[in-house]
Design an enzyme around this catalytic site. Structure first.
Site, mmCIF file in Angstrom:
data_model
loop_
_atom_site.group_PDB
_atom_site.id
_atom_site.type_symbol
_atom_site.label_atom_id
_atom_site.label_comp_id
_atom_site.label_asym_id
_atom_site.label_seq_id
_atom_site.Cartn_x
_atom_site.Cartn_y
_atom_site.Cartn_z
ATOM 1 N N CYS A 61 -70.646 30.266 61.480
ATOM 2 C CA CYS A 61 -71.199 30.636 60.176
ATOM 3 C C CYS A 61 -72.055 32.013 60.554
ATOM 4 O O CYS A 61 -71.833 32.334 61.628
ATOM 5 C CB CYS A 61 -72.412 29.555 59.852
ATOM 6 S SG CYS A 61 -73.533 29.032 60.898
ATOM 7 N N ASP A 82 -75.060 28.181 52.197
ATOM 8 C CA ASP A 82 -76.140 28.294 53.430
ATOM 9 C C ASP A 82 -77.362 27.905 53.007
ATOM 10 O O ASP A 82 -78.102 28.436 52.257
ATOM 11 C CB ASP A 82 -75.911 29.728 53.648
ATOM 12 C CG ASP A 82 -76.836 29.887 55.132
ATOM 13 O OD1 ASP A 82 -77.678 29.250 55.373
ATOM 14 O OD2 ASP A 82 -76.559 31.127 55.549
ATOM 15 N N CYS A 118 -77.639 26.825 61.187
ATOM 16 C CA CYS A 118 -77.634 25.946 60.012
ATOM 17 C C CYS A 118 -76.294 25.237 60.079
ATOM 18 O O CYS A 118 -76.218 23.954 60.588
ATOM 19 C CB CYS A 118 -78.009 26.586 58.786
ATOM 20 S SG CYS A 118 -80.042 27.265 58.711
ATOM 21 N N ARG A 119 -75.586 25.926 59.284
ATOM 22 C CA ARG A 119 -74.253 25.239 58.799
ATOM 23 C C ARG A 119 -73.205 25.036 60.263
ATOM 24 O O ARG A 119 -72.746 23.890 60.173
ATOM 25 C CB ARG A 119 -73.347 25.861 57.985
ATOM 26 C CG ARG A 119 -74.211 26.119 56.762
ATOM 27 C CD ARG A 119 -73.477 27.076 55.669
ATOM 28 N NE ARG A 119 -73.419 28.529 56.201
ATOM 29 C CZ ARG A 119 -73.220 29.449 55.712
ATOM 30 N NH1 ARG A 119 -72.139 29.290 54.631
ATOM 31 N NH2 ARG A 119 -73.203 30.757 56.275
ATOM 32 N N SER A 120 -73.046 25.870 60.806
ATOM 33 C CA SER A 120 -72.216 25.708 61.937
ATOM 34 C C SER A 120 -72.660 24.674 63.255
ATOM 35 O O SER A 120 -71.769 23.736 63.550
ATOM 36 C CB SER A 120 -71.370 26.919 62.601
ATOM 37 O OG SER A 120 -72.650 27.795 63.219
ATOM 38 N N ASN A 171 -75.506 30.825 63.175
ATOM 39 C CA ASN A 171 -75.230 29.594 64.042
ATOM 40 C C ASN A 171 -76.667 28.609 64.244
ATOM 41 O O ASN A 171 -76.934 28.484 65.271
ATOM 42 C CB ASN A 171 -74.713 30.249 65.277
ATOM 43 C CG ASN A 171 -74.340 29.268 66.167
ATOM 44 O OD1 ASN A 171 -74.602 29.458 67.545
ATOM 45 N ND2 ASN A 171 -73.754 28.013 65.924
#
Length: 151
Positions: free
Chosen positions: A8, A113, A13-15, A11
């Site tokens: 993301c 995000d 939050c999402r990934s 690096n």
């Protein structure tokens, strides 16, 4: 063993959410996460993502920090999975031409995000669904490493 990198923007939050959710579902693959940018380099996983991990019982590495994807990563990983269209565009721009077939979309729709939306629960729901789909896809690969359609 297949090597997978979820990617993301930052690096944090999402990934990393996808990394540790996927690790909670399977131990058959090497799973890591990266950023397309260096904006958050060295920063820990966002407190909202850590809260999601705690509330859903997802184990995670508290020492995990943001790391930008590198040229070596493009060579090392078998799958480089972008969390949204912008991440995919950045990955294609950064990736050596001979490695671009490794880049894949996480899901047919971009994962929002939560840094911007504030809705870590919605992101978790989409990440969990996407990780389950990826796990199914990986388990259905044929011996030669190519994805095969399941009827």
């Amino acid at each position: 063993m297949k090597k997978i990198a979820f990617v993301c923007l930052g690096n944090i939050c999402r990934s990393p959410m996808a990394e540790f959710v996927m690790k909670s579902l399977t131990d058959k693959y090497e799973i890591q996460s990266r950023a397309t940018s260096s904006w958050e380099h060295g920063n820990p996983i966002h407190k909202g993502t850590q809260g999601i991990f705690r509330s859903h019982g997802v184990p995670y590495d508290t020492s995990k920090t943001s790391q930008q994807i590198s040229k070596n990563d493009f060579e090392y990983f078998d799958y480089i999975i972008g969390m949204d269209e912008s991440n995919l565009a950045d990955l294609y721009q950064m990736c050596p031409q001979d490695q671009q077939d490794k880049i894949q979309a996480f899901a047919s729709e971009s994962v929002p995000d939560p840094w911007y939306t504030g809705d870590f629960e919605e992101t978790y729901d989409r990440v969990l669904t996407g990780c389950q789909a990826w796990l199914s896809r990986l388990e259905n690969e044929s011996e030669n490493g190519k994805y095969k359609e399941t009827l």
